[in-house]
Scaffold this motif. Structure first.
Motif, PDB file in Angstrom:
ATOM      1  N   SER A 184       0.822  -1.211   0.000  1.00 20.78           N
ATOM      2  CA  SER A 184       0.000   0.000   0.000  1.00 20.78           C
ATOM      3  C   SER A 184       0.857   1.263   0.000  1.00 20.78           C
ATOM      4  CB  SER A 184      -0.919   0.010   1.220  1.00 20.78           C
ATOM      5  OG  SER A 184      -1.867  -1.019   1.130  1.00 20.78           O
ATOM      6  N   ALA A 185       1.910   1.255   0.805  1.00 20.16           N
ATOM      7  CA  ALA A 185       2.790   2.423   0.885  1.00 20.16           C
ATOM      8  C   ALA A 185       3.498   2.668  -0.449  1.00 20.16           C
ATOM      9  CB  ALA A 185       3.807   2.231   2.005  1.00 20.16           C
ATOM     10  N   MET A 186       4.029   1.609  -1.037  1.00 12.73           N
ATOM     11  CA  MET A 186       4.722   1.753  -2.320  1.00 12.73           C
ATOM     12  C   MET A 186       3.741   2.183  -3.415  1.00 12.73           C
ATOM     13  SD  MET A 186       7.727   1.735  -3.617  1.00 12.73           S
ATOM     14  CE  MET A 186       8.776   0.798  -2.527  1.00 12.73           C
ATOM     15  N   SER A 187       2.545   1.645  -3.380  1.00  8.73           N
ATOM     16  CA  SER A 187       1.525   2.030  -4.367  1.00  8.73           C
ATOM     17  C   SER A 187       1.170   3.505  -4.247  1.00  8.73           C
ATOM     18  CB  SER A 187       0.264   1.181  -4.194  1.00  8.73           C
ATOM     19  OG  SER A 187       0.521  -0.146  -4.542  1.00  8.73           O
ATOM     20  N   MET A 188       1.110   4.000  -3.009  1.00  7.18           N
ATOM     21  CA  MET A 188       0.778   5.410  -2.829  1.00  7.18           C
ATOM     22  C   MET A 188       1.885   6.308  -3.368  1.00  7.18           C
ATOM     23  SD  MET A 188      -1.451   7.611  -2.108  1.00  7.18           S
ATOM     24  CE  MET A 188      -2.720   6.618  -1.360  1.00  7.18           C
ATOM     25  N   LEU A 189       3.132   5.937  -3.148  1.00  6.68           N
ATOM     26  CA  LEU A 189       4.243   6.719  -3.712  1.00  6.68           C
ATOM     27  C   LEU A 189       4.185   6.720  -5.241  1.00  6.68           C
ATOM     28  CD1 LEU A 189       7.320   5.785  -1.510  1.00  6.68           C
ATOM     29  CD2 LEU A 189       6.341   8.044  -1.811  1.00  6.68           C
ATOM     30  N   THR A 190       3.955   5.560  -5.814  1.00  7.79           N
ATOM     31  CA  THR A 190       3.877   5.447  -7.276  1.00  7.79           C
ATOM     32  C   THR A 190       2.675   6.207  -7.814  1.00  7.79           C
ATOM     33  OG1 THR A 190       4.969   3.309  -7.168  1.00  7.79           O
ATOM     34  CG2 THR A 190       3.751   3.799  -9.186  1.00  7.79           C
ATOM     35  N   PHE A 191       1.545   6.092  -7.124  1.00  2.93           N
ATOM     36  CA  PHE A 191       0.338   6.817  -7.524  1.00  2.93           C
ATOM     37  C   PHE A 191       0.599   8.316  -7.553  1.00  2.93           C
ATOM     38  CE2 PHE A 191      -3.600   9.019  -6.229  1.00  2.93           C
ATOM     39  CZ  PHE A 191      -4.422   8.678  -7.296  1.00  2.93           C
ATOM     40  N   TYR A 192       1.224   8.832  -6.502  1.00  2.00           N
ATOM     41  CA  TYR A 192       1.523  10.265  -6.456  1.00  2.00           C
ATOM     42  C   TYR A 192       2.457  10.665  -7.595  1.00  2.00           C
ATOM     43  CZ  TYR A 192       3.143  14.827  -5.105  1.00  2.00           C
ATOM     44  OH  TYR A 192       3.454  16.164  -5.129  1.00  2.00           O
ATOM     45  N   GLU A 193       3.484   9.864  -7.804  1.00  4.10           N
ATOM     46  CA  GLU A 193       4.456  10.165  -8.858  1.00  4.10           C
ATOM     47  C   GLU A 193       3.781  10.187 -10.225  1.00  4.10           C
ATOM     48  OE1 GLU A 193       8.976   8.812  -9.938  1.00  4.10           O
ATOM     49  OE2 GLU A 193       7.624   7.291  -9.143  1.00  4.10           O
ATOM     50  N   ASN A 194       2.929   9.217 -10.483  1.00  4.61           N
ATOM     51  CA  ASN A 194       2.222   9.153 -11.765  1.00  4.61           C
ATOM     52  C   ASN A 194       1.205  10.280 -11.901  1.00  4.61           C
ATOM     53  OD1 ASN A 194       3.656   6.886 -12.506  1.00  4.61           O
ATOM     54  ND2 ASN A 194       2.059   5.473 -11.849  1.00  4.61           N
ATOM     55  N   ARG A 195       0.526  10.600 -10.808  1.00  6.82           N
ATOM     56  CA  ARG A 195      -0.489  11.651 -10.843  1.00  6.82           C
ATOM     57  C   ARG A 195       0.144  13.006 -11.108  1.00  6.82           C
ATOM     58  NH1 ARG A 195      -3.595  12.898  -5.462  1.00  6.82           N
ATOM     59  NH2 ARG A 195      -1.657  13.969  -5.102  1.00  6.82           N
ATOM     60  N   ALA A 196       1.273  13.270 -10.474  1.00  5.75           N
ATOM     61  CA  ALA A 196       1.945  14.558 -10.657  1.00  5.75           C
ATOM     62  C   ALA A 196       2.593  14.643 -12.034  1.00  5.75           C
ATOM     63  CB  ALA A 196       2.981  14.765  -9.563  1.00  5.75           C
ATOM     64  N   GLY A 197       3.054  13.503 -12.537  1.00  5.25           N
ATOM     65  CA  GLY A 197       3.570  13.391 -13.891  1.00  5.25           C
ATOM     66  C   GLY A 197       4.536  14.447 -14.334  1.00  5.25           C
ATOM     67  N   LYS A 198       4.178  15.141 -15.396  1.00  3.92           N
ATOM     68  CA  LYS A 198       5.052  16.131 -16.012  1.00  3.92           C
ATOM     69  C   LYS A 198       5.282  17.360 -15.137  1.00  3.92           C
ATOM     70  CE  LYS A 198       3.245  14.867 -20.496  1.00  3.92           C
ATOM     71  NZ  LYS A 198       2.397  15.304 -21.606  1.00  3.92           N
ATOM     72  N   ASN A 199       4.450  17.526 -14.118  1.00  3.50           N
ATOM     73  CA  ASN A 199       4.587  18.696 -13.254  1.00  3.50           C
ATOM     74  C   ASN A 199       5.704  18.549 -12.217  1.00  3.50           C
ATOM     75  OD1 ASN A 199       2.444  20.017 -14.535  1.00  3.50           O
ATOM     76  ND2 ASN A 199       0.966  18.983 -13.229  1.00  3.50           N
ATOM     77  N   LEU A 200       6.270  17.357 -12.104  1.00  2.00           N
ATOM     78  CA  LEU A 200       7.377  17.143 -11.165  1.00  2.00           C
ATOM     79  C   LEU A 200       8.694  17.553 -11.806  1.00  2.00           C
ATOM     80  CD1 LEU A 200       6.650  13.626  -9.642  1.00  2.00           C
ATOM     81  CD2 LEU A 200       6.444  15.828  -8.508  1.00  2.00           C
ATOM     82  N   SER A 201       9.486  18.274 -11.057  1.00  2.00           N
ATOM     83  CA  SER A 201      10.824  18.619 -11.535  1.00  2.00           C
ATOM     84  C   SER A 201      11.726  17.399 -11.395  1.00  2.00           C
ATOM     85  CB  SER A 201      11.391  19.778 -10.716  1.00  2.00           C
ATOM     86  OG  SER A 201      11.670  19.346  -9.387  1.00  2.00           O
ATOM     87  N   ALA A 202      12.891  17.461 -11.978  1.00  2.00           N
ATOM     88  CA  ALA A 202      13.857  16.364 -11.850  1.00  2.00           C
ATOM     89  C   ALA A 202      14.224  16.150 -10.386  1.00  2.00           C
ATOM     90  CB  ALA A 202      15.096  16.659 -12.688  1.00  2.00           C
ATOM     91  N   ASP A 203      14.357  17.234  -9.635  1.00  2.00           N
ATOM     92  CA  ASP A 203      14.682  17.129  -8.208  1.00  2.00           C
ATOM     93  C   ASP A 203      13.562  16.444  -7.434  1.00  2.00           C
ATOM     94  OD1 ASP A 203      17.144  18.344  -8.564  1.00  2.00           O
ATOM     95  OD2 ASP A 203      16.437  20.331  -7.959  1.00  2.00           O
TER      96      ASP A 203
END
Length: 94
Positions: A56-75
């Motif tokens: 569940s924890a790993m899925s939430m991290l991945t979900f957030y990363e995918n949801r934010a997508g292109k809006n996330l900076s490299a950092d």
């Protein structure tokens, strides 16, 4: 005239699914150790998760990363990847 639904599917999932309750703005902290520890705590304390706390924890991290997508900076992407590594360590999944 029809009104366009402006809600994002991800917000609907986060609010009404069996997602765990997360510390507010945890992903904005910029600290991978703090993110991993908080997500781990949330997963272990959740009554709404259907799978193991680790999954569940790993899925939430991945979900957030995918949801934010292109809006996330490299950092920001790097912080999330480091948080995943730390999460694996915290759960003994190295």
């Amino acid at each position: 005239m029809t009104t366009k639904k402006t809600n994002k599917w991800s917000a609907e999932i986060t609010e009404h699914s069996n997602a765990m309750d997360l510390e507010q703005d945890i992903f904005k902290s910029g600290d991978p150790d703090k993110i991993a520890a908080s997500v781990k705590h949330s997963a272990e304390a959740s009554n709404r998760r259907k799978s193991s706390p680790y999954r569940s924890a790993m899925s939430m991290l991945t979900f957030y990363e995918n949801r934010a997508g292109k809006n996330l900076s490299a950092d920001e992407k790097e912080v999330l990847e480091k948080a995943k590594i730390k999460l694996r360590e915290l759960f003994g999944k190295e």
